[in-house]
Design a protein around this motif. Structure first.
Motif, PDB file in Angstrom:
ATOM      1  N   TYR A 173       0.813  -1.267   0.175  1.00 17.11           N
ATOM      2  CA  TYR A 173      -0.146  -0.209   0.023  1.00 17.11           C
ATOM      3  C   TYR A 173       1.332   1.581  -0.351  1.00 17.11           C
ATOM      4  O   TYR A 173       2.111   1.499   0.834  1.00 17.11           O
ATOM      5  CB  TYR A 173      -1.035  -0.115   1.185  1.00 17.11           C
ATOM      6  CG  TYR A 173      -1.730  -1.222   1.678  1.00 17.11           C
ATOM      7  CD1 TYR A 173      -2.927  -1.184   0.568  1.00 17.11           C
ATOM      8  CD2 TYR A 173      -1.586  -2.219   1.582  1.00 17.11           C
ATOM      9  CE1 TYR A 173      -3.688  -2.370   0.415  1.00 17.11           C
ATOM     10  CE2 TYR A 173      -2.481  -3.298   2.153  1.00 17.11           C
ATOM     11  CZ  TYR A 173      -3.524  -3.595   1.772  1.00 17.11           C
ATOM     12  OH  TYR A 173      -4.262  -4.520   2.155  1.00 17.11           O
ATOM     13  N   ASP A 174       0.441   2.238  -0.335  1.00 20.57           N
ATOM     14  CA  ASP A 174       0.965   3.913  -0.472  1.00 20.57           C
ATOM     15  C   ASP A 174       1.314   4.055   0.750  1.00 20.57           C
ATOM     16  O   ASP A 174       0.170   4.204   1.859  1.00 20.57           O
ATOM     17  CB  ASP A 174       0.347   4.768  -1.369  1.00 20.57           C
ATOM     18  CG  ASP A 174       0.877   4.125  -2.941  1.00 20.57           C
ATOM     19  OD1 ASP A 174       1.847   3.910  -2.908  1.00 20.57           O
ATOM     20  OD2 ASP A 174      -0.078   4.672  -3.774  1.00 20.57           O
ATOM     21  N   SER A 182      -2.045   3.821   6.082  1.00 17.98           N
ATOM     22  CA  SER A 182      -2.372   3.300   4.483  1.00 17.98           C
ATOM     23  C   SER A 182      -2.949   4.044   3.522  1.00 17.98           C
ATOM     24  O   SER A 182      -4.190   4.192   4.380  1.00 17.98           O
ATOM     25  CB  SER A 182      -1.779   1.797   4.541  1.00 17.98           C
ATOM     26  OG  SER A 182      -1.511   0.774   5.609  1.00 17.98           O
ATOM     27  N   GLN A 185      -3.667   0.860  -2.731  1.00 22.37           N
ATOM     28  CA  GLN A 185      -3.271  -0.020  -3.526  1.00 22.37           C
ATOM     29  C   GLN A 185      -2.052   0.425  -4.127  1.00 22.37           C
ATOM     30  O   GLN A 185      -2.054   1.837  -4.774  1.00 22.37           O
ATOM     31  CB  GLN A 185      -4.420  -0.880  -4.221  1.00 22.37           C
ATOM     32  CG  GLN A 185      -5.073  -1.907  -3.573  1.00 22.37           C
ATOM     33  CD  GLN A 185      -4.442  -3.305  -3.241  1.00 22.37           C
ATOM     34  OE1 GLN A 185      -2.938  -3.552  -3.391  1.00 22.37           O
ATOM     35  NE2 GLN A 185      -5.067  -3.795  -2.172  1.00 22.37           N
ATOM     36  N   ARG A 186      -0.971  -0.353  -3.612  1.00 20.84           N
ATOM     37  CA  ARG A 186       0.433   0.208  -4.369  1.00 20.84           C
ATOM     38  C   ARG A 186       0.084   0.420  -5.731  1.00 20.84           C
ATOM     39  O   ARG A 186      -0.002  -0.940  -6.063  1.00 20.84           O
ATOM     40  CB  ARG A 186       1.615   0.371  -3.780  1.00 20.84           C
ATOM     41  CG  ARG A 186       2.618   0.288  -4.606  1.00 20.84           C
ATOM     42  CD  ARG A 186       4.108  -0.410  -3.625  1.00 20.84           C
ATOM     43  NE  ARG A 186       4.000   0.250  -2.305  1.00 20.84           N
ATOM     44  CZ  ARG A 186       4.556   1.897  -2.036  1.00 20.84           C
ATOM     45  NH1 ARG A 186       5.161   2.577  -2.600  1.00 20.84           N
ATOM     46  NH2 ARG A 186       4.330   1.821  -0.778  1.00 20.84           N
ATOM     47  N   ASP A 192       8.013   3.655  -7.080  1.00 24.73           N
ATOM     48  CA  ASP A 192       7.680   3.810  -5.553  1.00 24.73           C
ATOM     49  C   ASP A 192       6.515   2.750  -6.107  1.00 24.73           C
ATOM     50  O   ASP A 192       5.994   2.319  -5.443  1.00 24.73           O
ATOM     51  CB  ASP A 192       7.527   4.467  -4.629  1.00 24.73           C
ATOM     52  CG  ASP A 192       7.184   3.544  -3.777  1.00 24.73           C
ATOM     53  OD1 ASP A 192       7.678   2.903  -3.299  1.00 24.73           O
ATOM     54  OD2 ASP A 192       6.518   4.604  -2.535  1.00 24.73           O
ATOM     55  N   LEU A 194       4.990  -1.653  -6.527  1.00 23.64           N
ATOM     56  CA  LEU A 194       5.095  -3.075  -6.623  1.00 23.64           C
ATOM     57  C   LEU A 194       5.681  -3.804  -7.064  1.00 23.64           C
ATOM     58  O   LEU A 194       6.878  -4.320  -6.307  1.00 23.64           O
ATOM     59  CB  LEU A 194       3.678  -3.129  -6.794  1.00 23.64           C
ATOM     60  CG  LEU A 194       3.063  -4.687  -5.811  1.00 23.64           C
ATOM     61  CD1 LEU A 194       3.266  -4.221  -4.535  1.00 23.64           C
ATOM     62  CD2 LEU A 194       1.317  -5.462  -5.842  1.00 23.64           C
ATOM     63  N   GLY A 390       8.142   1.028  -1.081  1.00 21.45           N
ATOM     64  CA  GLY A 390       8.231  -0.046  -0.904  1.00 21.45           C
ATOM     65  C   GLY A 390       9.537  -0.590  -0.796  1.00 21.45           C
ATOM     66  O   GLY A 390       9.307  -2.317  -0.219  1.00 21.45           O
TER      67      GLY A 390
END
Length: 461
Positions: A173-174, A182, A185-186, A192, A194, A390
């Motif tokens: 997660y961002d 949080s 979703q990243r 940056d 996943l 990440g």
């Protein structure tokens, strides 16, 4: 040949006999202190020690950045003092003894907007004074011997799993570090993304594998499995954590190029923090009370036991000495606004995981922090705030797994039961103190059951 080469690398040259068979005279007085300091700071492997220095940055950077963004913690002052702490602990202990932010105090500050810099520093000073008192009176040694190993392993397992779960959260997660929350979703792609974080995890696993066994266990399993020489050379010659960290710095600059132009030369201006009576009160209630049990259990008892596991030949890291260094460093730095710090089993596990084997590992990290604090001061925040979270999660994941893996030496069901009770309560209740209490009760009940069983058996026979 490989084993012989390893033995030559780890041997102390000063312990070898001089030519002609005469034994070299042992240094005394000041020469002895110099020789010991030189040995404590000597790199066992250049790349390994430098790589190990990056091992606990997955914990250090997010906490310090969060407080710098949300509570205006002076990053430059914190870098200078923690750099000095790193260098001194490396010199004293000769092992990669970590310096990490006090997590309960940081959590209180991030959760409560009224818990500001004076309250943070008050909490750090009170905690440090209590731990220092236990060290100077030798009461910490009594605590160390009183706490059974399964309870310590339960605390280590809980802390390791906490790190690992936080790492997965950082990867998936961002993050809004200023609010310690949080977000969505990243994204998969990006500087940056996943994919970058997963690639970092795969790269570190490929280079370092499952990590090296502690010395005692390695001796026990030497007849079962031998690492090939090319794997040892790969793990010691490729600084995986260092590469990931430098990649993160490069991506931070790429994400915000103008941040480089915003850097300012010179250290931050240090000021003595004014702590009001109300700040002392809130610092004690909201910060010190939850932090003291964690500092005693994880930062002293657990880190000393883990040091004995990883470095059985080193005796410097005693409960008394660790308490004294932890207390002394905060009783100085906190008055000037440096983040309250402690030693931590998670940081030690992370640095060992990536190759740290001597005090030179943390001394090198301390030199880097000190240089950045003196040269760039608080302006470093403009660059570090863009560091890919990440990648920090990737580093933190391996530190958490390494710490949790220390709990695998429980040999009986009774020991495993106590450890897991302690771990479960610590995780669910988010309190090492509550987990410790339940673990001690479970251990006492099992001892009572065993005693009464033996007593009844002797009566019947």
């Amino acid at each position: 040949m490989d084993r012989a080469a390893d033995a030559m690398d780890t041997a102390d040259p000063e312990a070898l006999a001089v030519p002609g068979g005469a034994k070299q005279a042992e240094p005394r007085g000041g020469l002895l202190l110099i020789a010991r300091a030189r040995d404590n700071l000597r790199f066992r492997s250049a790349w390994g020690e430098l790589n190990g220095a990056m091992g606990d940055l997955g914990t250090y950077i997010p906490i310090v950045l969060s407080l710098a963004l949300s509570r205006h913690l002076d990053l430059g002052t914190t870098l200078i003092f923690t750099g000095i702490y790193n260098a001194v602990t490396g010199l004293i202990y000769g092992v990669p003894m970590p310096v990490q932010p006090m997590k309960s105090i940081a959590a209180a500050a991030l959760a409560d907007p009224s818990f500001d810099i004076p309250e943070i520093m008050a909490a750090g000073i009170i905690t440090a004074a209590f731990v220092l008192f236990l060290g100077l009176t030798r009461l910490m040694k009594l605590v160390y011997w009183f706490v059974p190993l399964p309870v310590v392993r339960g605390i280590q397992l809980a802390q390791g799993l906490n790190f690992a779960m936080a790492a997965v959260k950082y990867i998936r997660y961002d993050q809004d570090l200023a609010k310690s929350k949080s977000l969505g979703q990243r994204p998969w792609a990006g500087l940056d993304g996943l994919i970058l974080a997963i690639a970092a995890v795969c790269f570190i696993t490929l280079v370092n594998g499952a990590g090296k066994e502690p010395p005692r266990r390695a001796q026990q399993e030497a007849h079962q499995q031998q690492e090939t020489s090319w794997r040892r050379r790969l793990a010691s010659s490729v600084p995986s954590a260092g590469i990931v960290f430098l990649l993160g710095v490069a991506f931070a600059v790429a994400r915000h190029p103008s941040a480089v132009r915003e850097l300012r030369a010179g250290p931050s201006r240090m000021r003595v923090v004014h702590i009001s009576r109300e700040a002392w009160k809130q610092g004690f209630i909201k910060g010190a009370v939850p932090q003291i049990p964690l500092s005693v259990l994880n930062s002293v008892v657990a880190v000393c036991k883990l040091t004995r596991d990883l470095f059985p030949e080193r005796e410097e890291a005693s409960p008394t000495s660790v308490s004294v260094t932890m207390g002394a460093m905060n009783l100085v730095g906190c008055w000037f606004g440096a983040m309250p710090c402690c030693h931590g089993a998670g940081g030690l596990a992370g640095q060992y995981r990536f190759g740290g084997r001597s005090g030179g590992c943390v001394a090198a990290l301390g030199g880097l922090k000190l240089a950045l604090g003196l040269v760039l001061g608080g302006s470093m925040l403009r660059v570090l705030v863009q560091f890919p979270v990440g990648l920090l999660g990737a580093l933190l994941l391996f530190a958490g797994v390494e710490l949790a893996a220390a709990a695998r030496d429980m040999s009986t069901r009774a020991e495993a039961f106590v450890m897991l009770v302690c771990t479960a309560v610590s995780l669910v209740g988010s309190s090492a103190a509550l987990g410790f209490l339940c673990g001690m009760i479970a251990h006492g009940l099992l001892m009572l059951r065993a005693f009464t069983g033996e007593h009844l058996k002797s009566i019947c026979t």
